[in-house]
Design a protein around this motif. Structure first.
Motif, PDB file in Angstrom:
ATOM      1  N   HIS A 114       0.803  -1.223   0.000  1.00 49.39           N
ATOM      2  CA  HIS A 114       0.000   0.000   0.000  1.00 49.39           C
ATOM      3  C   HIS A 114       0.837   1.274   0.000  1.00 49.39           C
ATOM      4  CE1 HIS A 114      -3.188  -2.824   1.049  1.00 49.39           C
ATOM      5  NE2 HIS A 114      -4.064  -1.882   0.762  1.00 49.39           N
ATOM      6  N   THR A 115       2.145   1.128   0.083  1.00 44.44           N
ATOM      7  CA  THR A 115       3.008   2.309   0.004  1.00 44.44           C
ATOM      8  C   THR A 115       3.798   2.363  -1.293  1.00 44.44           C
ATOM      9  OG1 THR A 115       4.762   1.120   1.216  1.00 44.44           O
ATOM     10  CG2 THR A 115       3.263   2.516   2.507  1.00 44.44           C
ATOM     11  N   ALA A 116       3.868   1.247  -2.009  1.00 41.90           N
ATOM     12  CA  ALA A 116       4.587   1.235  -3.278  1.00 41.90           C
ATOM     13  C   ALA A 116       3.782   1.966  -4.351  1.00 41.90           C
ATOM     14  CB  ALA A 116       4.860  -0.212  -3.708  1.00 41.90           C
ATOM     15  N   ALA A 117       4.454   2.263  -5.429  1.00 42.86           N
ATOM     16  CA  ALA A 117       3.769   2.897  -6.560  1.00 42.86           C
ATOM     17  C   ALA A 117       2.662   1.984  -7.059  1.00 42.86           C
ATOM     18  CB  ALA A 117       4.765   3.195  -7.675  1.00 42.86           C
ATOM     19  N   ARG A 118       1.626   2.606  -7.628  1.00 41.97           N
ATOM     20  CA  ARG A 118       0.458   1.823  -8.012  1.00 41.97           C
ATOM     21  C   ARG A 118       0.813   0.644  -8.924  1.00 41.97           C
ATOM     22  NH1 ARG A 118      -4.840   2.623  -7.726  1.00 41.97           N
ATOM     23  NH2 ARG A 118      -4.493   4.719  -6.869  1.00 41.97           N
ATOM     24  N   GLY A 119       1.705   0.840  -9.846  1.00 43.41           N
ATOM     25  CA  GLY A 119       2.053  -0.242 -10.756  1.00 43.41           C
ATOM     26  C   GLY A 119       2.870  -1.338 -10.123  1.00 43.41           C
ATOM     27  N   ALA A 120       3.514  -1.039  -8.968  1.00 43.31           N
ATOM     28  CA  ALA A 120       4.370  -2.025  -8.316  1.00 43.31           C
ATOM     29  C   ALA A 120       3.683  -2.726  -7.165  1.00 43.31           C
ATOM     30  CB  ALA A 120       5.639  -1.339  -7.814  1.00 43.31           C
ATOM     31  N   ARG A 121       2.425  -2.429  -6.928  1.00 44.53           N
ATOM     32  CA  ARG A 121       1.730  -3.016  -5.784  1.00 44.53           C
ATOM     33  C   ARG A 121       1.410  -4.482  -6.006  1.00 44.53           C
ATOM     34  NH1 ARG A 121      -2.568   1.638  -3.759  1.00 44.53           N
ATOM     35  NH2 ARG A 121      -1.002   3.243  -3.298  1.00 44.53           N
ATOM     36  N   ARG A 122       1.210  -4.874  -7.235  1.00 50.82           N
ATOM     37  CA  ARG A 122       0.839  -6.245  -7.539  1.00 50.82           C
ATOM     38  C   ARG A 122       1.915  -6.892  -8.391  1.00 50.82           C
ATOM     39  NH1 ARG A 122      -4.647  -7.246  -6.891  1.00 50.82           N
ATOM     40  NH2 ARG A 122      -4.625  -8.791  -8.539  1.00 50.82           N
ATOM     41  N   ASN A 123       1.818  -8.194  -8.486  1.00 56.74           N
ATOM     42  CA  ASN A 123       2.692  -8.974  -9.369  1.00 56.74           C
ATOM     43  C   ASN A 123       4.178  -8.803  -9.033  1.00 56.74           C
ATOM     44  OD1 ASN A 123       0.324  -9.672 -10.813  1.00 56.74           O
ATOM     45  ND2 ASN A 123       0.518  -7.842 -12.087  1.00 56.74           N
ATOM     46  N   ARG A 124       4.527  -8.740  -7.740  1.00 58.00           N
ATOM     47  CA  ARG A 124       5.926  -8.543  -7.382  1.00 58.00           C
ATOM     48  C   ARG A 124       6.606  -9.831  -6.940  1.00 58.00           C
ATOM     49  NH1 ARG A 124       7.228  -7.424  -1.899  1.00 58.00           N
ATOM     50  NH2 ARG A 124       5.478  -7.549  -0.441  1.00 58.00           N
TER      51      ARG A 124
ATOM     52  N   CYS B 264      -2.892 -16.557 -16.703  1.00 50.87           N
ATOM     53  CA  CYS B 264      -2.519 -15.157 -16.437  1.00 50.87           C
ATOM     54  C   CYS B 264      -1.400 -15.030 -15.411  1.00 50.87           C
ATOM     55  CB  CYS B 264      -3.740 -14.362 -15.988  1.00 50.87           C
ATOM     56  SG  CYS B 264      -4.340 -14.798 -14.342  1.00 50.87           S
ATOM     57  N   ARG B 265      -1.153 -16.060 -14.649  1.00 50.20           N
ATOM     58  CA  ARG B 265      -0.082 -16.131 -13.643  1.00 50.20           C
ATOM     59  C   ARG B 265      -0.293 -15.143 -12.493  1.00 50.20           C
ATOM     60  NH1 ARG B 265       4.094 -18.979 -16.270  1.00 50.20           N
ATOM     61  NH2 ARG B 265       5.497 -18.572 -14.510  1.00 50.20           N
ATOM     62  N   SER B 266      -1.511 -14.639 -12.330  1.00 53.17           N
ATOM     63  CA  SER B 266      -1.773 -13.709 -11.234  1.00 53.17           C
ATOM     64  C   SER B 266      -1.580 -14.363  -9.879  1.00 53.17           C
ATOM     65  CB  SER B 266      -3.194 -13.154 -11.357  1.00 53.17           C
ATOM     66  OG  SER B 266      -3.493 -12.278 -10.290  1.00 53.17           O
ATOM     67  N   CYS B 267      -1.944 -15.644  -9.784  1.00 54.52           N
ATOM     68  CA  CYS B 267      -1.782 -16.354  -8.510  1.00 54.52           C
ATOM     69  C   CYS B 267      -0.306 -16.461  -8.142  1.00 54.52           C
ATOM     70  CB  CYS B 267      -2.415 -17.737  -8.585  1.00 54.52           C
ATOM     71  SG  CYS B 267      -1.814 -18.758  -9.970  1.00 54.52           S
ATOM     72  N   GLU B 268       0.527 -16.796  -9.113  1.00 53.62           N
ATOM     73  CA  GLU B 268       1.965 -16.948  -8.862  1.00 53.62           C
ATOM     74  C   GLU B 268       2.604 -15.613  -8.497  1.00 53.62           C
ATOM     75  OE1 GLU B 268       5.951 -17.776 -11.528  1.00 53.62           O
ATOM     76  OE2 GLU B 268       4.138 -18.942 -11.981  1.00 53.62           O
ATOM     77  N   ARG B 269       2.253 -14.571  -9.197  1.00 48.97           N
ATOM     78  CA  ARG B 269       2.892 -13.275  -8.996  1.00 48.97           C
ATOM     79  C   ARG B 269       2.437 -12.580  -7.715  1.00 48.97           C
ATOM     80  NH1 ARG B 269       2.032 -11.466 -15.301  1.00 48.97           N
ATOM     81  NH2 ARG B 269       3.747 -12.703 -16.180  1.00 48.97           N
ATOM     82  N   ASN B 270       1.375 -13.066  -7.105  1.00 50.27           N
ATOM     83  CA  ASN B 270       0.897 -12.476  -5.858  1.00 50.27           C
ATOM     84  C   ASN B 270       0.997 -13.439  -4.677  1.00 50.27           C
ATOM     85  OD1 ASN B 270      -0.461  -9.678  -6.477  1.00 50.27           O
ATOM     86  ND2 ASN B 270      -1.035 -11.035  -8.167  1.00 50.27           N
TER      87      ASN B 270
ATOM     88  N   CYS C 183       5.209 -20.171  -3.768  1.00 51.48           N
ATOM     89  CA  CYS C 183       5.085 -21.625  -3.833  1.00 51.48           C
ATOM     90  C   CYS C 183       4.185 -22.090  -4.973  1.00 51.48           C
ATOM     91  CB  CYS C 183       4.555 -22.160  -2.504  1.00 51.48           C
ATOM     92  SG  CYS C 183       2.871 -21.628  -2.106  1.00 51.48           S
ATOM     93  N   ILE C 184       3.646 -21.170  -5.780  1.00 48.00           N
ATOM     94  CA  ILE C 184       2.765 -21.554  -6.880  1.00 48.00           C
ATOM     95  C   ILE C 184       3.530 -21.474  -8.192  1.00 48.00           C
ATOM     96  CG2 ILE C 184       0.659 -20.995  -8.154  1.00 48.00           C
ATOM     97  CD1 ILE C 184      -0.510 -19.850  -5.628  1.00 48.00           C
ATOM     98  N   ASP C 185       3.583 -22.583  -8.904  1.00 46.07           N
ATOM     99  CA  ASP C 185       4.193 -22.638 -10.230  1.00 46.07           C
ATOM    100  C   ASP C 185       3.063 -22.693 -11.257  1.00 46.07           C
ATOM    101  OD1 ASP C 185       5.661 -22.976 -12.494  1.00 46.07           O
ATOM    102  OD2 ASP C 185       6.674 -24.818 -11.875  1.00 46.07           O
ATOM    103  N   ALA C 186       2.726 -21.531 -11.814  1.00 41.61           N
ATOM    104  CA  ALA C 186       1.573 -21.460 -12.721  1.00 41.61           C
ATOM    105  C   ALA C 186       1.798 -22.230 -14.001  1.00 41.61           C
ATOM    106  CB  ALA C 186       1.258 -19.998 -13.039  1.00 41.61           C
ATOM    107  N   SER C 187       3.063 -22.370 -14.421  1.00 41.54           N
ATOM    108  CA  SER C 187       3.326 -23.074 -15.683  1.00 41.54           C
ATOM    109  C   SER C 187       2.966 -24.553 -15.598  1.00 41.54           C
ATOM    110  CB  SER C 187       4.812 -22.928 -16.051  1.00 41.54           C
ATOM    111  OG  SER C 187       5.636 -23.471 -15.040  1.00 41.54           O
ATOM    112  N   SER C 188       3.108 -25.133 -14.405  1.00 38.45           N
ATOM    113  CA  SER C 188       2.758 -26.548 -14.233  1.00 38.45           C
ATOM    114  C   SER C 188       1.489 -26.730 -13.419  1.00 38.45           C
ATOM    115  CB  SER C 188       3.904 -27.296 -13.554  1.00 38.45           C
ATOM    116  OG  SER C 188       4.163 -26.764 -12.267  1.00 38.45           O
ATOM    117  N   HIS C 189       0.858 -25.619 -13.073  1.00 36.66           N
ATOM    118  CA  HIS C 189      -0.371 -25.648 -12.273  1.00 36.66           C
ATOM    119  C   HIS C 189      -0.184 -26.437 -10.975  1.00 36.66           C
ATOM    120  CE1 HIS C 189      -1.848 -24.916 -16.421  1.00 36.66           C
ATOM    121  NE2 HIS C 189      -2.629 -24.035 -15.795  1.00 36.66           N
ATOM    122  N   SER C 190       0.948 -26.225 -10.323  1.00 34.63           N
ATOM    123  CA  SER C 190       1.252 -26.963  -9.102  1.00 34.63           C
ATOM    124  C   SER C 190       1.502 -26.004  -7.947  1.00 34.63           C
ATOM    125  CB  SER C 190       2.478 -27.859  -9.308  1.00 34.63           C
ATOM    126  OG  SER C 190       3.626 -27.075  -9.603  1.00 34.63           O
ATOM    127  N   VAL C 191       1.293 -26.500  -6.733  1.00 35.23           N
ATOM    128  CA  VAL C 191       1.505 -25.733  -5.508  1.00 35.23           C
ATOM    129  C   VAL C 191       2.403 -26.528  -4.584  1.00 35.23           C
ATOM    130  CG1 VAL C 191       0.420 -24.617  -3.526  1.00 35.23           C
ATOM    131  CG2 VAL C 191      -0.787 -24.683  -5.720  1.00 35.23           C
TER     132      VAL C 191
END
Length: 503
Positions: A86-96, A232-238, A243-251
């Motif tokens: 909530h303090t980072a720039a708007r574009g850097a708040r997600r997918n880090r 979309c890899r949103s789960c992995e990037r957030n 621990c989420i590997d979106a390419s293999s759909h594994s956790v």
């Protein structure tokens, strides 16, 4: 909804645990002391089989909920992540974040070192890795002084209006090693959380490693439905646990802390917290009706046990000494033996079980307990009588200790425990050396272990009187040492027993 429930329960738990270290009235300890006793390492050291069984059962059923709902250091990391987002720039708040392979060798190495330290009795070193004790040192050294300062400001303002809803408290002196270790812990954990999410939990924390391997067989877990996933890899990037590997759909369930962020971030509804065998992680056939998700009820039932509100400080009064003469503060005398609290049984038992969480020190109403500065027992509690004495009716430290280092005792049991013995330095004693009719130690001794005896028995009326200690009756409470008018070092000093005597 699951994420909101988790956040609410976690915040309530963090507030209540913090209150254990800051509330000087003891109200929080009476209501929420059980939160310290269900922490994993304290329960293990106290051989609290019921608490351990419940924690393991929760992990087997729901995964590493402990790390995101019960553990105060884990919840603190989530708070740091929230501040960062909530303090980072708007574009850097997600997918880090992004998927990272587990550092298995490091995790097992830290766990092995932790087990070895516990096995060989170096609990005070192993306690540096205990997440609960680490947060306890942060709360007692950094948060409690701030809390006391705010309270004293409010008390001063209230007094100006004739109100005594608050009362002033004496702020304990700064213990620099405790402050340094608390700041170091906060810095290390804070930086790892700020830049790496849950990296501390999944690399350095031994509790996270133990529960992580248990959670591999958990019944409930986040499962990815590939029939709905659009890549979309949103789960992995957030995922702060990475621990989420979106390419293999594994956790990697050994690192997943069941924070539910992935479910909240998936716009396709492709991730659900469900039974591991109810859906394949490769997906379900199209057109199949989804099963009814009953896990919310399970999560609510478990969370209701932990949820609560912070304790309210009770009103009261406190007397202070006055007078025109300058007061010389007491200094620590040289003791023949270290003094440990009643209920500790022995110095060895305290050193073997105590993780130096500072909870007993924070809850001591008489200012008797303080962190030890000895290398062999660094930051573990020891007794000193410079600021007060151990009142026979007080059993607070034994009530709050979560590890079994101080066993729970009642008032009757405490009066029968001898933690030390008093001895008089007649060269400093006013009654013996200067002929002053002091006798304060004799009058204030709660067990009648000190009597005033004539130096010349043949002239009992005109002879000087001196205090004599009956060691068989002395319980080592320190009333004589604390109330002795000789300063800065008292003329009567208490030394501790290695093993406590019980009458």
């Amino acid at each position: 909804m699951l994420r909101k429930i988790r956040i609410f329960v976690a915040i309530a738990a963090l507030i209540c645990i913090t209150a254990l270290f800051t509330d000087f009235t003891g109200t929080a300890a009476r209501w929420w002391g059980w939160l310290a006793k269900i922490q994993f390492v304290p329960a293990m050291l106290a051989l609290n089989i019921v608490a351990l069984a419940v924690l393991v059962l929760i992990t087997v059923v729901m995964g590493r909920v402990y790390c995101s709902v019960i553990c105060p250091l884990g919840i603190m990391q989530d708070c740091i992540n929230w501040v960062r987002s909530h303090t980072a720039a708007r574009g850097a708040r997600r997918n880090r974040f992004g998927y990272r392979k587990p550092l298995t060798a490091v995790r097992l190495g830290v766990l092995a070192l932790f087990v070895v330290l516990i096995a060989f009795g170096f609990t005070y070193l192993a306690g540096r890795r205990d997440p609960y004790s680490g947060y306890g040192r942060i709360a007692s050294a950094l948060i409690a002084p701030l809390y006391d300062g705010v309270n004293n400001v409010l008390a001063a303002e209230a007094e100006g209006y004739g109100s005594y809803a608050f009362y002033r408290v004496d702020t304990p002196p700064v213990v620099w090693p405790v402050l340094a270790i608390a700041l170091l812990t906060l810095t290390v954990v804070g930086l790892m959380s700020w830049f790496g999410g849950r990296r501390y939990c999944n690399t350095i924390c031994p509790v996270g490693t133990i529960l992580g391997y248990i959670s591999k067989i958990s019944l409930l877990r986040p499962v990815i439905d590939t029939s709905k996933c659009n890549g979309c890899r949103s789960c992995e990037r957030n995922c702060k646990a990475s621990c989420i590997d979106a390419s293999s759909h594994s956790v990697d369930y050994s690192r997943c802390v069941a924070c539910m962020d992935c479910i909240d971030n998936c716009r396709q509804g492709a991730i659900s917290y469900t039974f591991r065998n109810s859906k394949s992680k490769r997906g379900v056939a199209e057109g199949t009706e989804p099963s009814v998700d009953k896990t919310r009820r399970t999560f609510l039932a478990t969370g209701a046990v932990i949820a609560g509100t912070a304790a309210v400080n009770a009103a009261g009064g406190k007397l202070h000494d006055g007078g025109l003469a300058p007061i010389v503060p007491k200094t620590t005398p040289v003791r023949k033996g270290r003094i440990v609290p009643p209920g500790a049984v022995s110095v060895a038992n305290l050193e073997r079980r105590c993780t130096a969480c500072q909870l007993c020190i924070s809850n001591c109403p008489n200012g008797v307990l303080r962190p030890s500065m000895d290398v062999a027992s660094l930051l573990q509690p020891e007794v000193g009588y410079e600021h007060g004495y151990c009142r026979p009716e007080c059993t607070r430290c034994s009530e709050v200790c979560p590890t079994g280092a101080i066993l729970k005792i009642d008032e009757a049991e405490k009066s029968a425990i001898h933690i030390g013995y008093a001895h008089v330095d007649y060269d400093r004693c006013l009654s013996a050396s200067e002929g002053v009719n002091c006798g304060k130690c004799s009058r204030k001794c709660p067990v009648g272990a000190i009597t005033m005896t004539a130096v010349d028995p043949s002239d009992a009326d005109g002879s000087r009187m001196m205090p004599v200690v009956n060691e068989s009756r002395c319980i080592g409470c320190g009333a004589c040492e604390n109330l002795c008018p000789v300063s800065p070092v008292s003329a009567i000093v208490v030394s501790g027993y290695e093993i406590h005597r019980i009458n």
